[in-house]
Design an enzyme around this catalytic site. Structure first.
Site, PDB file in Angstrom:
ATOM      1  N   ASP A 123      24.018  -8.779 -67.912  1.00  0.00           N
ATOM      2  CA  ASP A 123      24.653  -8.905 -69.264  1.00  0.00           C
ATOM      3  C   ASP A 123      24.094  -7.715 -70.045  1.00  0.00           C
ATOM      4  OD1 ASP A 123      25.913 -11.062 -68.344  1.00  0.00           O
ATOM      5  OD2 ASP A 123      25.239 -12.530 -70.209  1.00  0.00           O
ATOM      6  N   SER A 126      15.569  -5.146 -73.261  1.00  0.00           N
ATOM      7  CA  SER A 126      15.138  -4.564 -72.051  1.00  0.00           C
ATOM      8  C   SER A 126      16.289  -3.470 -71.599  1.00  0.00           C
ATOM      9  CB  SER A 126      14.549  -5.373 -70.860  1.00  0.00           C
ATOM     10  OG  SER A 126      15.042  -6.454 -71.147  1.00  0.00           O
TER      11      SER A 126
END
Length: 287
Positions: A108, A248
């Protein structure tokens, strides 16, 4: 097919990344940059990681889920022992585009797509980034001359587990130590985060896309990049690993002439937009 959060034929959503007040303070003010020097150190990240692994951190879960509008019904229904346990929660149901020639998103994220030049560089907002500096390996970087660089930026509200994008075999994971700047666009104005941030990469010999290198990039307050295995074989859709707390990024490097990535990603990137994608979603095809 991709998991049930995706609807067939839906128009892909685009976003324009906006930097919050806290990040503007850290990156655009003298005092903030002084504080930032402390925050980006791996030691601070490890300390934050220990806190988020503790049972005490469970009290943060409800507020975090509410602020980030996380639909908890999509995930495994169980008691979480710590905040990181919740942050790395697993989907209750996961599927992916199983067509052999489909290129799927490994996570995602908000996706940006860049062509790699003959000099093995890709441009982000007018600034050149070197594949060789990203990997610290000149010979490996040559594999991606005139190839494609896909950057999948995860926010704290995204699912933080990631999968393999094809069948294949892989070598060991290579860890490169470094700092932990945010992966938000504001950091790119002052720091080469794809050269400075700690990261771990895996060279994969895939069935349909040739040699693919996947790089997991740590970011501000990420306690750990957790890949599940070293050298061996893998299957498309199999879980590769997960990030612990924080935003991240995953970088996917594709060789020239091996993949046809949907043109909308390049167009949106050129318009300074990121495209929202879900893990397992088809984003291109093999050539």
């Amino acid at each position: 097919m991709a998991d049930d959060r995706q609807k067939a034929g839906r128009p892909r959503q685009t976003v324009k990344a906006e930097d919050g007040a806290a990040l503007r303070f850290l990156y655009d003010s003298f005092l903030g940059r002084a504080v930032l020097k402390l925050l980006v150190s791996p030691g601070v990240s490890r300390l934050c990681g220990r806190l988020m692994d503790s049972r005490f951190s469970r009290r943060f879960i409800s507020g975090f889920a509410e602020r980030n509008k996380i639909d908890r019904s999509q995930y495994e229904q169980r008691e979480y022992v710590s905040f990181n346990d919740f942050f790395c929660r697993k989907l209750a149901r996961f599927s992916f585009d199983e067509r052999p020639d489909s290129l799927i998103a490994p996570c995602d994220s908000k996706l940006s797509a860049f062509p790699i030049s003959k000099e093995r560089e890709f441009m982000i907002k007018g600034t050149p980034y070197s594949v060789a500096e990203l990997l610290r390996d000149q010979e490996l970087a040559r594999s991606y001359e005139e190839g494609i660089c896909l950057i999948f930026r995860l926010g704290v509200d995204d699912y933080h587990r990631y999968c393999y994008m094809d069948d294949g075999t892989k070598g060991g994971n290579v860890f490169l130590p470094g700092k932990l700047h945010t992966v938000q666009p504001i950091a790119l104005r002052r720091y080469d985060i794809y050269k400075e941030n700690c990261r771990e990469y895996t060279v994969m010999e895939t069935r349909h896309f040739g040699r693919v290198t996947q790089v997991e990039v740590g970011a501000l307050l990420v306690g750990k990049i957790a890949n599940h295995q070293q050298a061996g074989s893998f299957r498309k859709g199999e879980e590769k690993g997960m990030f612990l707390y924080g935003g991240s990024t995953i970088v996917l490097l594709l060789e020239k002439g091996r993949a046809r990535v949907d043109e909308e990603f390049f167009k949106n990137t050129a318009d300074s937009l990121e495209t929202v994608v879900k893990i397992g979603e088809r984003i291109g095809t093999a050539v």
